[in-house]
Design a protein around this motif. Structure first.
Motif, short mmCIF file in Angstrom:
data_model
loop_
_atom_site.label_atom_id
_atom_site.label_comp_id
_atom_site.label_asym_id
_atom_site.label_seq_id
_atom_site.Cartn_x
_atom_site.Cartn_y
_atom_site.Cartn_z
N VAL A 1 0.86 -1.18 0.00
CA VAL A 1 0.00 0.00 0.00
C VAL A 1 0.90 1.22 0.00
CG1 VAL A 1 -1.68 1.34 1.35
CG2 VAL A 1 -1.81 -1.16 1.31
N VAL A 2 0.57 2.21 -0.83
CA VAL A 2 1.29 3.48 -0.85
C VAL A 2 0.24 4.58 -0.72
CG1 VAL A 2 2.81 5.01 -2.15
CG2 VAL A 2 3.11 2.53 -2.31
N LYS A 3 0.45 5.46 0.25
CA LYS A 3 -0.50 6.55 0.49
C LYS A 3 0.28 7.85 0.61
CE LYS A 3 -3.86 8.27 3.83
NZ LYS A 3 -4.75 7.89 4.91
N ASN A 4 -0.14 8.86 -0.13
CA ASN A 4 0.47 10.19 -0.05
C ASN A 4 -0.55 11.18 0.49
OD1 ASN A 4 3.23 10.17 -1.53
ND2 ASN A 4 1.88 8.90 -2.77
N SER A 5 -0.06 12.08 1.34
CA SER A 5 -0.91 13.14 1.88
C SER A 5 -0.12 14.44 1.91
CB SER A 5 -1.38 12.81 3.29
OG SER A 5 -2.26 11.73 3.28
N TYR A 6 -0.83 15.51 1.73
CA TYR A 6 -0.27 16.86 1.82
C TYR A 6 -0.48 17.32 3.26
CZ TYR A 6 0.44 21.76 0.37
OH TYR A 6 0.88 23.05 0.23
N VAL A 7 0.58 17.77 3.92
CA VAL A 7 0.49 18.20 5.31
C VAL A 7 0.07 19.66 5.37
CG1 VAL A 7 1.74 18.45 7.49
CG2 VAL A 7 2.21 16.49 5.99
N LEU A 8 -1.10 19.88 5.92
CA LEU A 8 -1.67 21.22 6.04
C LEU A 8 -1.51 21.74 7.47
CD1 LEU A 8 -4.89 20.50 3.99
CD2 LEU A 8 -2.87 21.76 3.23
N PRO A 9 -1.63 23.04 7.67
CA PRO A 9 -1.49 23.60 9.03
C PRO A 9 -2.43 22.97 10.05
CG PRO A 9 -1.41 25.36 7.41
CD PRO A 9 -1.78 24.10 6.66
#
Length: 174
Positions: A11-19
């Motif tokens: 499994v590969v999961k990408n997320s953008y880190v927001l404030p």
């Protein structure tokens, strides 16, 4: 049940880190990273077992590098070892500074997931086999890690017995 290769559960999961995902230092909340880790581990385990799963344990999660607001976080997970109804899942988290392209491993963890049937009881899972050098290395150390988990679980049970459910637990009159 037919054996499956480790890579089949990847499994590969990408997320953008927001404030909103960060603490007062502008870095990703540790609890948020732990939730991401549990999420990808569950998906990998379900993919392997083709059955619902529950998290039985999480080994220590060491935060190796901070993940800043504006970074991307990429988590990779796969089943490394199985034992009847349980699966060891390895998770690696990588932070990426999206502007510079710099990538660093920010955490690694092992989780134990247990497959459950419709009766909510543990359910057998297929064996897993390694193919790559890294998969072999992880697979070979899995039985020792499982032994350490069993020992740690015994200690946890002793803590639960000693401290119980009441508060204050430090009183001698209980």
């Amino acid at each position: 049940m037919e054996k499956k290769p480790c890579k089949e559960s990847l499994v590969v999961k990408n997320s953008y880190v927001l404030p909103t995902n960060t603490n007062n230092h502008g870095t990703l909340f540790g609890g948020q990273l732990m939730a991401y880790i549990d999420d990808v581990a569950a998906i990998a385990a379900i993919r392997h077992a083709r059955s619902p799963v529950v998290t039985a344990s999480t080994d220590s999660v060491d935060f190796l590098n901070p993940v800043n607001s504006g970074d991307a976080i990429c988590l990779e997970a796969f089943v490394t070892w199985t034992n009847n109804t349980s699966m060891e899942v390895f998770v690696k988290a990588i932070k990426e500074d999206l502007l510079s392209g710099t990538r660093k491993v920010c955490a690694t963890a092992f989780l134990t997931m247990v497959a459950v049937g419709e009766d909510k009881r543990p359910h057998p899972v297929p064996e897993v086999y390694p193919e790559s050098e890294a998969e072999h290395w992880l697979h070979e150390g899995a039985e020792e890690r499982a032994k350490q988990r069993r020992e740690r679980r015994g200690v946890s049970k002793e803590f639960a017995k000693r401290f119980g459910t009441s508060f204050p637990w430090n009183r001698d009159d209980q």
